[in-house]
Design a protein around this motif. Structure first.
Motif, PDB file in Angstrom:
ATOM      1  N   ASP A 101       0.847  -1.186   0.000  1.00 10.00           N
ATOM      2  CA  ASP A 101       0.000   0.000   0.000  1.00 10.00           C
ATOM      3  C   ASP A 101       0.885   1.238   0.000  1.00 10.00           C
ATOM      4  O   ASP A 101       1.092   1.875   1.028  1.00 10.00           O
ATOM      5  N   HIS A 102       1.426   1.576  -1.185  1.00 10.28           N
ATOM      6  CA  HIS A 102       2.385   2.666  -1.278  1.00 10.28           C
ATOM      7  C   HIS A 102       1.841   3.797  -2.139  1.00 10.28           C
ATOM      8  O   HIS A 102       2.432   4.176  -3.144  1.00 10.28           O
ATOM      9  N   ASP A 103       0.689   4.320  -1.781  1.00 12.27           N
ATOM     10  CA  ASP A 103       0.130   5.467  -2.480  1.00 12.27           C
ATOM     11  C   ASP A 103       0.945   6.706  -2.160  1.00 12.27           C
ATOM     12  O   ASP A 103       1.707   6.745  -1.196  1.00 12.27           O
ATOM     13  N   HIS A 104       0.763   7.727  -2.999  1.00 13.58           N
ATOM     14  CA  HIS A 104       1.450   8.994  -2.749  1.00 13.58           C
ATOM     15  C   HIS A 104       1.077   9.519  -1.371  1.00 13.58           C
ATOM     16  O   HIS A 104      -0.086   9.514  -0.981  1.00 13.58           O
ATOM     17  N   VAL A 105       2.087   9.965  -0.631  1.00 11.00           N
ATOM     18  CA  VAL A 105       1.873  10.482   0.724  1.00 11.00           C
ATOM     19  C   VAL A 105       1.990  11.997   0.690  1.00 11.00           C
ATOM     20  O   VAL A 105       3.024  12.545   0.281  1.00 11.00           O
ATOM     21  N   GLU A 106       0.953  12.667   1.082  1.00  7.48           N
ATOM     22  CA  GLU A 106       0.925  14.126   1.059  1.00  7.48           C
ATOM     23  C   GLU A 106       2.075  14.695   1.882  1.00  7.48           C
ATOM     24  O   GLU A 106       2.301  14.318   3.026  1.00  7.48           O
ATOM     25  N   GLY A 107       2.830  15.608   1.263  1.00  9.80           N
ATOM     26  CA  GLY A 107       3.921  16.268   1.962  1.00  9.80           C
ATOM     27  C   GLY A 107       5.233  15.519   1.940  1.00  9.80           C
ATOM     28  O   GLY A 107       6.246  16.028   2.427  1.00  9.80           O
ATOM     29  N   PHE A 108       5.244  14.311   1.356  1.00  3.06           N
ATOM     30  CA  PHE A 108       6.476  13.520   1.289  1.00  3.06           C
ATOM     31  C   PHE A 108       7.025  13.539  -0.126  1.00  3.06           C
ATOM     32  O   PHE A 108       6.299  13.266  -1.089  1.00  3.06           O
ATOM     33  N   ASN A 109       8.313  13.859  -0.275  1.00  3.22           N
ATOM     34  CA  ASN A 109       8.967  13.851  -1.574  1.00  3.22           C
ATOM     35  C   ASN A 109       9.460  12.431  -1.855  1.00  3.22           C
ATOM     36  O   ASN A 109      10.404  11.952  -1.234  1.00  3.22           O
ATOM     37  N   GLU A 110       8.808  11.767  -2.792  1.00  2.00           N
ATOM     38  CA  GLU A 110       9.112  10.358  -3.047  1.00  2.00           C
ATOM     39  C   GLU A 110      10.358  10.135  -3.909  1.00  2.00           C
ATOM     40  O   GLU A 110      10.785   8.993  -4.119  1.00  2.00           O
ATOM     41  N   HIS A 111      10.986  11.193  -4.382  1.00  2.00           N
ATOM     42  CA  HIS A 111      12.133  11.049  -5.289  1.00  2.00           C
ATOM     43  C   HIS A 111      13.419  10.814  -4.491  1.00  2.00           C
ATOM     44  O   HIS A 111      14.392  11.576  -4.575  1.00  2.00           O
ATOM     45  N   VAL A 112      13.452   9.708  -3.761  1.00  2.00           N
ATOM     46  CA  VAL A 112      14.498   9.495  -2.763  1.00  2.00           C
ATOM     47  C   VAL A 112      15.840   9.090  -3.362  1.00  2.00           C
ATOM     48  O   VAL A 112      16.849   9.085  -2.654  1.00  2.00           O
ATOM     49  N   TRP A 113      15.870   8.754  -4.657  1.00  2.00           N
ATOM     50  CA  TRP A 113      17.168   8.385  -5.235  1.00  2.00           C
ATOM     51  C   TRP A 113      18.098   9.598  -5.338  1.00  2.00           C
ATOM     52  O   TRP A 113      19.293   9.455  -5.550  1.00  2.00           O
ATOM     53  N   TYR A 114      17.558  10.791  -5.156  1.00  2.00           N
ATOM     54  CA  TYR A 114      18.395  11.986  -5.108  1.00  2.00           C
ATOM     55  C   TYR A 114      18.935  12.248  -3.705  1.00  2.00           C
ATOM     56  O   TYR A 114      19.535  13.288  -3.452  1.00  2.00           O
TER      57      TYR A 114
END
Length: 340
Positions: free
Chosen positions: A161-174
């Motif tokens: 259950d990995h929907d977009h989380v409000e306020g979290f920047n999911e681009h963690v490879w940076y």
């Protein structure tokens, strides 16, 4: 490439996959070669897996070029077949590559799944990172991904259950610090699957971690020279890298969110953003090389008119680059822009 940012359903996948999967037994896709099959959502994670697994693994990346947007990627029956034969699956999570979760569910895969966002300090459910001491250069901090102990042993127990989380920047490879923990988990999972080569995986992740330390050293140099400088990022993609470089992101949140979602930027927000550029305080403008839009073009045009350097970052790994060389090139481009 269009800037649409919504995860689309796997249209017709179930029907098509029935034909592709007929007569195909699950198991390692590279079993005939005696290698572990690793499937990654993008070539970013695929290349990292190659660094850790070396010649002992066969890596397949589903999204591999700039014309494919993981946010809106439509998976195929072939992708489902690939997932069904994986020994290990690597995804970004956080709603970024939700197609992987759909493929896991539809294929019935029970392979262990590594979810990169769970290693981020900012992930809402992750409170297991201990504060590191200032002189710790080993990345050997206390790390708990808040997963069930059985999650590594059986992919069926993994929470998809990995929907977009409000306020979290999911681009963690940076975020190099997040990525070193992802690499460590890759080594751990490969060692569990292939105990006889655990020493090789451990040595490879140690080498990779040394490369991450070089990236962090380069970012520290940028922060020492330009800490506090203002940056405008048309999308939140490079946010972690900007923060690690000590820069202040002054982009109005409504602007970057609209661009990321493929929506029109409200006129008032665009006006506010242009005023930020016109303030004379912004030192660099960061764009996403894989998306374009009228509002982004207007920001870039305004920056060009004022002599503000623009740097384009991407979401997938450029050809003939490794993760480490790519991140180093991004850092150097950022430094050159700030030095200009």
């Amino acid at each position: 490439m269009t800037p649409i940012r919504r995860s689309l359903p796997l249209l017709g996948l179930a029907a098509a996959s029935a034909l592709v999967l007929a007569g195909c037994a699950s198991g390692s896709a590279a079993g005939d070669e005696g290698k572990l099959s690793v499937v990654a959502s993008t070539n970013v994670y695929g290349q990292i897996a190659e660094e850790i697994g070396g010649g002992l693994v066969e890596v397949t990346s589903i999204v591999t070029n700039e014309s494919q947007d993981p946010h809106s990627f439509e998976a195929s029956a072939r992708d489902q077949l690939t997932i069904s034969k994986a020994d290990l699956i690597i995804e970004n999570g956080g709603g970024y590559d939700a197609f992987v979760d759909a493929l896991i569910e539809s294929s019935g895969s029970e392979a262990p799944v590594i979810t990169a966002v769970e290693h981020s300090h900012d992930w809402p459910e992750n409170d297991g990172h201990a504060e590191e001491s200032a002189d710790d250069d080993t990345h050997d901090d206390t790390h708990d991904d808040t997963k069930d102990d059985d999650a590594h042993e059986d992919g069926a127990d993994h929470d998809h259950d990995h929907d977009h989380v409000e306020g979290f920047n999911e681009h963690v490879w940076y975020d190099p610090h997040t990525i070193v923990h992802v690499a460590e988990e890759i080594a751990e999972e490969l060692s569990e699957l292939d105990p006889g080569n655990a020493a090789t995986y451990a040595a490879n992740v140690e080498t990779f971690a040394a490369g991450i330390e070089e990236l962090e050293s380069s970012l520290a140099d940028v922060a020492a020279a330009h800490g506090g400088a203002q940056a405008f990022a048309t999308e939140p993609v490079p946010g972690y890298l900007l923060a690690a470089a000590g820069l202040e992101d002054v982009t109005p949140a409504a602007f970057s969110e609209a661009v990321e979602e493929g929506q029109d930027v409200p006129p008032a927000t665009l006006l506010e953003s242009l005023k930020v550029i016109d303030s004379g305080e912004v030192r660099v403008v960061i764009t996403n090389a894989q998306t374009a839009g009228a509002e982004t073009a207007q920001i870039v045009g305004e920056a060009d008119g004022r002599g503000i350097p623009t740097v384009a970052f991407s979401e997938t790994l450029p050809e003939d680059q490794t993760y480490l060389s790519w991140m180093q090139a991004n850092i150097e481009a950022l430094k050159d822009a700030l030095d200009a």
